[in-house]
Design a protein around this motif. Structure first.
Motif, mmCIF file in Angstrom:
data_model
loop_
_atom_site.group_PDB
_atom_site.id
_atom_site.type_symbol
_atom_site.label_atom_id
_atom_site.label_comp_id
_atom_site.label_asym_id
_atom_site.label_seq_id
_atom_site.Cartn_x
_atom_site.Cartn_y
_atom_site.Cartn_z
ATOM 1 N N PHE A 96 18.075 4.184 42.476
ATOM 2 C CA PHE A 96 18.804 3.348 41.525
ATOM 3 C C PHE A 96 20.313 3.462 41.727
ATOM 4 C CE2 PHE A 96 14.751 4.011 39.236
ATOM 5 C CZ PHE A 96 14.390 2.671 39.101
ATOM 6 N N ARG A 97 20.792 4.624 42.092
ATOM 7 C CA ARG A 97 22.222 4.766 42.398
ATOM 8 C C ARG A 97 22.598 3.918 43.610
ATOM 9 N NH1 ARG A 97 23.136 11.357 41.826
ATOM 10 N NH2 ARG A 97 22.901 11.480 39.547
ATOM 11 N N THR A 98 21.751 3.946 44.631
ATOM 12 C CA THR A 98 22.005 3.143 45.831
ATOM 13 C C THR A 98 21.951 1.660 45.509
ATOM 14 O OG1 THR A 98 21.017 4.886 47.186
ATOM 15 C CG2 THR A 98 21.284 2.722 48.204
ATOM 16 N N ALA A 99 20.978 1.261 44.696
ATOM 17 C CA ALA A 99 20.845 -0.147 44.330
ATOM 18 C C ALA A 99 22.054 -0.633 43.545
ATOM 19 C CB ALA A 99 19.575 -0.348 43.515
ATOM 20 N N ALA A 100 22.601 0.218 42.675
ATOM 21 C CA ALA A 100 23.775 -0.175 41.900
ATOM 22 C C ALA A 100 25.018 -0.266 42.774
ATOM 23 C CB ALA A 100 24.008 0.825 40.767
ATOM 24 N N PHE A 101 25.088 0.570 43.806
ATOM 25 C CA PHE A 101 26.259 0.566 44.685
ATOM 26 C C PHE A 101 26.185 -0.529 45.752
ATOM 27 C CE2 PHE A 101 28.612 2.164 48.424
ATOM 28 C CZ PHE A 101 29.866 2.322 47.847
ATOM 29 N N ILE A 103 29.149 -3.257 48.800
ATOM 30 C CA ILE A 103 29.288 -3.318 50.255
ATOM 31 C C ILE A 103 28.632 -4.566 50.839
ATOM 32 C CG2 ILE A 103 29.431 -0.813 50.501
ATOM 33 C CD1 ILE A 103 26.488 -0.775 51.262
ATOM 34 N N THR A 104 28.172 -5.456 49.985
ATOM 35 C CA THR A 104 27.558 -6.705 50.440
ATOM 36 C C THR A 104 28.648 -7.720 50.751
ATOM 37 O OG1 THR A 104 25.634 -6.263 49.057
ATOM 38 C CG2 THR A 104 25.903 -8.506 49.867
ATOM 39 N N SER A 105 28.395 -8.586 51.708
ATOM 40 C CA SER A 105 29.351 -9.627 52.082
ATOM 41 C C SER A 105 29.721 -10.485 50.878
ATOM 42 C CB SER A 105 28.758 -10.511 53.184
ATOM 43 O OG SER A 105 29.540 -11.676 53.369
ATOM 44 N N ILE A 106 31.020 -10.693 50.692
ATOM 45 C CA ILE A 106 31.486 -11.467 49.549
ATOM 46 C C ILE A 106 31.022 -12.910 49.642
ATOM 47 C CG2 ILE A 106 33.685 -12.136 50.573
ATOM 48 C CD1 ILE A 106 33.096 -11.075 46.935
ATOM 49 N N VAL A 107 30.864 -13.429 50.856
ATOM 50 C CA VAL A 107 30.392 -14.801 51.031
ATOM 51 C C VAL A 107 28.938 -14.923 50.576
ATOM 52 C CG1 VAL A 107 29.970 -16.650 52.695
ATOM 53 C CG2 VAL A 107 32.009 -15.211 52.921
ATOM 54 N N LEU A 152 26.262 2.962 33.296
ATOM 55 C CA LEU A 152 25.367 3.257 34.415
ATOM 56 C C LEU A 152 25.488 4.719 34.839
ATOM 57 C CD1 LEU A 152 25.662 0.131 36.759
ATOM 58 C CD2 LEU A 152 23.595 0.980 35.642
ATOM 59 N N ALA A 153 26.711 5.223 34.877
ATOM 60 C CA ALA A 153 26.915 6.616 35.283
ATOM 61 C C ALA A 153 26.239 7.574 34.306
ATOM 62 C CB ALA A 153 28.408 6.915 35.384
ATOM 63 N N LEU A 154 26.362 7.296 33.017
ATOM 64 C CA LEU A 154 25.719 8.153 32.021
ATOM 65 C C LEU A 154 24.197 8.102 32.157
ATOM 66 C CD1 LEU A 154 27.924 7.293 28.921
ATOM 67 C CD2 LEU A 154 27.859 9.486 30.129
ATOM 68 N N LEU A 155 23.681 6.910 32.441
ATOM 69 C CA LEU A 155 22.232 6.770 32.582
ATOM 70 C C LEU A 155 21.722 7.468 33.833
ATOM 71 C CD1 LEU A 155 19.566 5.488 31.627
ATOM 72 C CD2 LEU A 155 20.196 3.446 32.937
ATOM 73 N N LEU A 156 22.427 7.258 34.945
ATOM 74 C CA LEU A 156 21.969 7.795 36.227
ATOM 75 C C LEU A 156 22.438 9.222 36.479
ATOM 76 C CD1 LEU A 156 22.446 4.631 38.467
ATOM 77 C CD2 LEU A 156 20.377 5.461 37.343
ATOM 78 N N ASN A 157 23.118 9.812 35.502
ATOM 79 C CA ASN A 157 23.494 11.216 35.619
ATOM 80 C C ASN A 157 22.358 12.129 35.174
ATOM 81 O OD1 ASN A 157 25.462 13.269 36.206
ATOM 82 N ND2 ASN A 157 25.685 13.576 34.004
ATOM 83 N N THR A 185 32.402 -8.110 37.945
ATOM 84 C CA THR A 185 31.923 -6.878 37.315
ATOM 85 C C THR A 185 30.643 -6.386 37.989
ATOM 86 O OG1 THR A 185 32.901 -7.539 35.205
ATOM 87 C CG2 THR A 185 31.172 -5.858 35.147
ATOM 88 N N TRP A 186 29.726 -7.313 38.256
ATOM 89 C CA TRP A 186 28.474 -6.933 38.929
ATOM 90 C C TRP A 186 28.746 -6.349 40.307
ATOM 91 C CZ3 TRP A 186 26.359 -9.092 43.443
ATOM 92 C CH2 TRP A 186 25.037 -8.699 43.738
ATOM 93 N N ARG A 187 29.737 -6.894 41.002
ATOM 94 C CA ARG A 187 30.044 -6.405 42.350
ATOM 95 C C ARG A 187 30.730 -5.049 42.317
ATOM 96 N NH1 ARG A 187 34.696 -7.128 45.826
ATOM 97 N NH2 ARG A 187 34.095 -6.856 48.016
ATOM 98 N N ASP A 188 31.618 -4.821 41.366
ATOM 99 C CA ASP A 188 32.448 -3.608 41.364
ATOM 100 C C ASP A 188 31.837 -2.438 40.615
ATOM 101 O OD1 ASP A 188 34.331 -5.010 42.781
ATOM 102 O OD2 ASP A 188 35.560 -5.513 41.039
ATOM 103 N N MET A 189 30.833 -2.697 39.782
ATOM 104 C CA MET A 189 30.357 -1.633 38.900
ATOM 105 C C MET A 189 29.799 -0.440 39.679
ATOM 106 S SD MET A 189 26.802 -3.312 37.488
ATOM 107 C CE MET A 189 25.435 -3.666 38.622
ATOM 108 N N GLY A 190 29.198 -0.674 40.839
ATOM 109 C CA GLY A 190 28.612 0.430 41.592
ATOM 110 C C GLY A 190 29.655 1.401 42.101
ATOM 111 N N TYR A 191 30.784 0.874 42.566
ATOM 112 C CA TYR A 191 31.833 1.748 43.096
ATOM 113 C C TYR A 191 32.410 2.637 41.991
ATOM 114 C CZ TYR A 191 36.395 3.143 44.891
ATOM 115 O OH TYR A 191 37.495 3.872 45.268
ATOM 116 N N TYR A 192 32.732 2.046 40.846
ATOM 117 C CA TYR A 192 33.313 2.836 39.763
ATOM 118 C C TYR A 192 32.258 3.713 39.093
ATOM 119 C CZ TYR A 192 37.323 -0.121 40.591
ATOM 120 O OH TYR A 192 38.374 -0.756 41.198
ATOM 121 N N MET A 193 30.987 3.320 39.188
ATOM 122 C CA MET A 193 29.921 4.199 38.723
ATOM 123 C C MET A 193 29.923 5.509 39.501
ATOM 124 S SD MET A 193 25.843 3.792 39.266
ATOM 125 C CE MET A 193 26.143 4.198 41.008
#
Length: 310
Positions: free
Chosen positions: A123-128, A132-136, A109-114, A184-192
């Motif tokens: 798209f960066r905001t959508a991935a992140f 920050i969404t509630s885990i519940v 994602l980082a390579l694509l959105l760079n 993975t779906w939840r964490d990918m935005g932060y590490y992106m």
């Protein structure tokens, strides 16, 4: 501020020496006023609880009454506890899947959105946003998506010809992979975001030189981008490893350790023994074991990174 030598301080008139002493004292107090709150917070909220945790791991305490010192009995009990062994295996299983998958997806994602794309900020905001969404809320939505009978995922699998799709969260074999997918779906935005920051430091001149030499996209990625991303990759790997070992909230709200004990991890084992069964001494021993697992793996990663750098 210029350094004042002892000879200059002795030769200066008394009023000048007093002013300089007051200035040094004021600067010292200002410095301590900035760092003291952090020291106090670390001591009260981190250091003291860790010391208490280690002490409690050698006791038998159920909140009520006094803590009775029992030595290494809790640790001997852990060795023979089948549920604890399962939780260790499940924690390592989750980490072995979650760490490389998250690195691959977030780096991609980082390579694509760079690149300079239209609407790249959106798209960066959508991935992140999932981070920050509630885990519940995340758990409820994904539980519906993974529903064996009516979930959209299995409906799509049936549509493409898979007659017996996985049971996902109701299957002991597929429950952990399903949790890994959601994690993975939840964490990918932060590490992106971390990888994006690292990509900004890659000199464009190196890519241009590699392109002139005839290197293709994959060769430039392997020989230019990845070596420049080594510090970022190391930081991401360490953080991902620690967070994977400590996984708790997602599994608690999605599967509660089930079906059976197929998704029981160490953090949930500690939670059950401490807060559901009131065996705080035993839970503390399990927490110490998890603490040392994280420390050992982190040290090994530091040594491996140091060896590669040298």
């Amino acid at each position: 501020m210029a350094t004042i030598t002892a000879t200059e301080a002795a030769a200066a008139p008394p009023p000048v020496r007093r002013r300089r002493s007051k200035l040094r004292l004021r600067n010292t107090l200002i410095g301590w006023s900035f760092i003291l709150p952090n020291f106090i917070g670390f001591g009260l909220l981190t250091l003291v609880p860790i010391v208490v945790l280690f002490y409690m791991s050698f006791t038998n305490w159920n909140v009520f009454g006094t803590a009775n010192w029992i030595g290494l009995d809790n640790y001997e009990r852990l060795i023979g506890d089948g549920s604890f062994r399962i939780s260790v295996i499940n924690t390592l299983y989750y980490s072995a899947l979650h760490i490389p998958l998250t690195i691959i997806v977030s780096l991609g994602l980082a390579l694509l959105l760079n690149n300079k794309l239209r609407g790249v900020a959106f798209f960066r905001t959508a991935a992140f946003f999932p981070y920050i969404t509630s885990i519940v809320a995340i758990a409820v939505v994904w539980n519906l998506l993974f529903s064996p009978e009516y979930g959209p995922i299995n409906e799509f699998l049936r549509f493409i010809g898979i007659q017996n799709p996985p049971g996902w969260l109701t299957s002991p074999e597929w429950a952990m992979p399903a949790v890994v997918i959601v994690g993975t779906w939840r964490d990918m935005g932060y590490y992106m975001i971390l990888f994006l920051a690292g990509l900004q430091t890659v000199p464009r001149e190196l890519h241009e030189a590699a392109r002139v030499d005839g290197a293709n996209v994959w060769q430039r990625f392997v020989n230019v981008t990845l070596p420049c991303l080594r510090p970022t990759m190391f930081f991401v790997t360490v953080m991902l490893t620690i967070n994977s070992f400590k996984i708790f909230d997602l599994i608690l709200v999605m599967t509660d350790g089930g079906p059976g004990q197929s998704t029981l991890v160490m953090s949930q084992f500690i939670f059950r023994k401490g807060f559901e069964e009131s065996q705080f001494g035993y839970a503390s021993a399990a927490a110490v074991a998890l603490f040392f697992m994280c420390i050992i793996v982190t040290i090994l990663q530091f040594l491996w990174n140091k060896k590669r750098s040298s």
